[in-house]
Each structure stands twice: as C-alpha cells, then as structure tokens.
Design an enzyme around this catalytic site. Sequence first.
Site, short mmCIF file in Angstrom:
data_model
loop_
_atom_site.label_atom_id
_atom_site.label_comp_id
_atom_site.label_asym_id
_atom_site.label_seq_id
_atom_site.Cartn_x
_atom_site.Cartn_y
_atom_site.Cartn_z
N ASP A 16 0.73 -0.91 -0.21
CA ASP A 16 0.18 0.23 0.34
C ASP A 16 1.09 1.35 0.41
O ASP A 16 2.05 0.68 0.81
CB ASP A 16 -0.61 0.28 1.17
CG ASP A 16 -1.53 1.08 1.72
OD1 ASP A 16 -2.74 1.36 0.27
OD2 ASP A 16 -1.55 1.55 2.62
N ASP A 18 -0.38 5.02 0.99
CA ASP A 18 -0.32 6.47 2.11
C ASP A 18 -0.38 5.47 3.25
O ASP A 18 -1.01 4.25 3.33
CB ASP A 18 -2.08 6.44 1.68
CG ASP A 18 -1.89 7.62 0.96
OD1 ASP A 18 -0.91 8.55 0.67
OD2 ASP A 18 -2.35 6.87 -0.57
N ASP A 181 -1.67 -0.93 5.77
CA ASP A 181 -1.60 0.05 7.62
C ASP A 181 -3.12 -0.12 8.12
O ASP A 181 -3.26 0.15 9.10
CB ASP A 181 -1.52 1.34 7.28
CG ASP A 181 -1.93 2.35 6.39
OD1 ASP A 181 -2.29 1.49 5.42
OD2 ASP A 181 -2.58 2.96 6.62
#
Length: 257
Positions: A16, A18, A181
């Site tokens: 991922d 961000d 995250d």
Amino acid sequence: MQVMPRNLPIDAVLFDLDGTLLHTSPDIGNALNRALAENGLPLLAPGVAQTLIGGGSEILVDRALTLLGVESRPATLDLVLRRYESCYHQICRGEDQLTQPYPGAEATLDSLRGMGLKLGLVTNKETRFVDPLMWRFGLQAWFDMVVDGNARLPRKPDPEPLLHACEALGVDPAHTLFVGDSVTDALAAQAAGMPMVCVSYGYSSDHPVTELPCMRVIDSIGELTELIGGPRKWHRPTRGDHAAAGMDMQMHSHLAN
C-alpha cells in the site's frame, strides 16, 4: 491475528502507499482544509485527516463532511471534492510538500529487490497524485508494476486490485505478501487469499492493527527483511517423489473402491 513464521516463502511483495511507504497525511490534511475553507466550511483539527484516509478522494471528502456534520451533501460534496483534488494535485507537484517516506522504506525496497523478489504497489490513490510522488521519491525504480485508483477495477477492500497485480507479475496470491496499514488493506488481502503484514504506524485509527486479520504487525518497515527469507525455494521432484506419488494414487484408488 494469525501467526507468521519467519522466512515466509514468497515470490513477490505488494505494498500500500499512504500510511505504509509514504507519510502523506499532512499534505492531504492541508489540501482538505483549503477546500473546506474556500467553501465556507469549518476546518479539521490537525491530524484528523489521517483518520479519514483510505478509499480514494471522494470517500475522504465524504468522511470529512460527515465528521463536520455538513448538510446538503451531494452538491457540497462535489464542490469540496473538486477543490480538494485541485489543491492536492498542486501540492503533490510542488516543492513545499510535507510528504516523506517512512524511515527505512528505501533501504527495505533495496533489500527486497536484492533478494530477487518482484515488487508491486497497490493503492486506492488516483494516478494524478501517485505519479508525482513516485517520481519525487524515486519509487518507480523499485516497482515492477502499479495498480492505482484509476485502474478499471474495484478499489480495496475488494480483492481484485491485488489479484490483478499478482496476475501481472505472474505470481500466486498465496505466495505473495501484502504490506498495508488499514482494515481496507487487511480485508482485501484476506479476500484475495494473500498473507499480510500490517504496519503499526499507519492510518488505521478506527481499527486497532492488533485486531486486523494479518499475520504480523511490525513497527518499522525495515522489519520485513527479517521476516522474509527471499524467493520461494522450489523443490525439484526426485525419483523417490514420483514413486511416493504413485503409491498415494494407488492408495487413493484402493480407498475409493
């Protein structure tokens, strides 16, 4: 949380963006507050934007308006969204942005490449924001492919972006590690049948990372190199393996009768 063995045999790692590789929330928050202010709306407190990230620009703005209790949603959403996207695109292309790679990100990508692993980026972020950041931080040098929010695919938590990345890289999802995250990432990986490692420092304030369906939570991206043992080691069949397989088939046939 599942238990992840060390030296996990994998062929590729998907990331991922961000909250995993780049700390982007300060610039996202600034762009969002500019858009709100220009539309005569209240501003978000510092750090709040970090709790709204995940799913793309429209979801980000919608969550912000919900948090602020803004009514007349369809028209307001469109106005704020268009202004936010313009402001954030300008920030991404400028020299004064606050976005930075998380500590150890570049060294970790170097190490994984050195292991011979294929690397991919899978993000809900739109291309116009991803491309300037990729070039600014030199991320394109490490990744074999990118799936972003402009791909003609459903967005995470749908598993399709991850499965598309695996197909493009020629790897099996079961032997591909996803690093993210958030609950959005975790649900996508789970649906794709893909093992996942979650970072503790990202943008998952609404769901504690310890409660996400992942194999391990790490506090630094650099911990990945300790967990991954390099590309999967393929076992070359021997004559003994073929003999054992034949015995298994005979046994299965006997049991079936």
